[in-house]
Scaffold this active site. Structure first.
Site: not given
Ligand SMILES: *Cc1c(COP(=O)(O)O)cnc(C)c1O
Length: 360
Positions: A196, A102, A172
């Site tokens: 999530k 990511w 993030d």
């Protein structure tokens, strides 16, 4: 009806009481005669729903008054562009810490808008570590420092908040937001997709310090200019109304569990159960260094990968799904977000022991 233990990395399991409440309110929200999906985002009912969601989130995270909470769309991947477009503020480069898939995606996207310095990287460890803060070679002139607080694929997580001086810290937090208390004042901006730990896909959460707003690149789409979004209380365009409603129910559920301190305890206990077992046997193994193991996403490998498909099949037969690891890592991955009950992890570990006894 049978509900499975869903170990999906995202979209992920939601708390069952939230789903039940949403079902009960589906046709008629609080006597309005409408589903939340059918409401005008400018009507008094939905404005109350959004205000309540924001207030609960602010309470859970103790968001300081000089931060804006924005409900956006496009996911964390869109934020990888939207954040640099908004936060360069006349500067020309961004510092990144590279801790895995990511971070790499964020880096690649940011390069379209700015110079990028990867000031520390875990590549040499195969992304099984978080580079120690002392090794970061930060540029005091950078627009901001970007981290991914939890690498959902590799399963590494920061267990410290890095001090980065006067340069804003951007994180993030898609896959560990609301899993534990966070000192928001240490960050310039926090972003994450909802799917999530917050609610349905389609909602993106941004928490940003007010003084960073108002300098977006002229080419920034209006709907993605944080100042425009903030000035219009996330209603410049039609926000993802139903996702905001469900997020609000999740926030209320977290509060009822005892807030983020209770969540952190619950998550640490679940993760310890799984990691302690992984460390106790040679049949399975965690590839991640102990001091940076994720409490949310637990990748693990079987000693013999030829057994992977039998393992997954047996798990599914026992009501445990989505355990297959990400294609780039292989093996297994158990995502155990807030909504995963301890019973789910207990069932997984019991099955892992059983499987080991059969095949070990
Ligand atoms: C899931 C995830 C993303 C991607 O989010 P999208 O909603 O698909 O844009 C980005 N970063 C992290 C850390 C994630 O876990």
């Amino acid at each position: 009806m049978t509900r499975v233990f869903n170990f999906s990395a995202g979209p992920a399991a939601l708390p069952e009481p939230v789903l039940r409440q949403a079902a009960a309110e589906m046709l008629d929200w609080h006597g309005s005669g409408m589903s939340v999906m059918e409401m005008s985002h400018r009507g008094k009912e939905f404005i109350a729903i959004a205000a309540e969601a924001e207030a609960l989130l602010r309470e859970l995270l103790a968001v300081p008054a000089n931060y804006k909470v924005l409900f956006m769309q496009g996911g964390a991947i869109a934020e990888n562009a939207i954040v640099p477009m908004n936060l360069l503020r006349g500067k020309t480069s961004i510092d990144f810490i590279d801790t895995g898939e990511w971070s790499k995606k964020s880096i690649k996207e940011a390069k379209r808008y700015a110079g990028v310095n990867v000031v520390a990287s875990a590549a040499a460890s195969g992304y099984t570590t978080i580079p120690a803060r002392a090794e970061w070679k930060l540029d005091p002139g950078a627009a901001y420092v970007h981290i991914c607080s939890n690498e959902t694929i590799g399963g590494v997580e920061y267990h410290f908040t890095p001090e980065v001086g006067d340069v804003p810290l951007v994180a993030d937090m898609s896959s560990d937001i609301l899993s534990r208390p966070v000192d928001v004042s240490k960050y310039g901006l926090i972003y994450g997709g909802a799917q999530k730990n917050i609610g349905p896909a389609g909602l993106t959460l941004v928490i940003v310090r007010e003084d960073l707003l108002g300098s977006a690149l002229p080419s920034t789409p209006s709907a993605f200019d944080f100042k425009t979004v903030a000035d219009n209380e996330s209603m410049y365009n039609t926000p993802p109304t139903y996702a905001i409603y469900i997020a609000g129910l999740v926030f209320a559920w977290i509060k009822a569990q005892g807030g983020l301190a209770a969540m952190a305890e619950h998550n640490a206990a679940k993760a310890a159960l799984l990691y302690d077992y992984l460390d106790s046997t040679a049949f399975y193994r965690s590839p991640v260094a102990r001091d940076c193991r994720s409490l949310m996403n637990v990748p693990f490998k079987l000693k013999d990968e030829a057994l992977d498909s039998a393992f997954l099949k047996g798990a599914e037969a026992r009501g445990m799904v989505q355990l297959k690891g990400h294609r780039s890592v292989g093996g297994m991955r158990a995502s155990i977000y807030n909504a995963m009950p301890a019973a789910g992890v207990q069932a997984l570990v019991a099955y892992m022991k059983e499987f080991e006894a059969q095949h070990g």
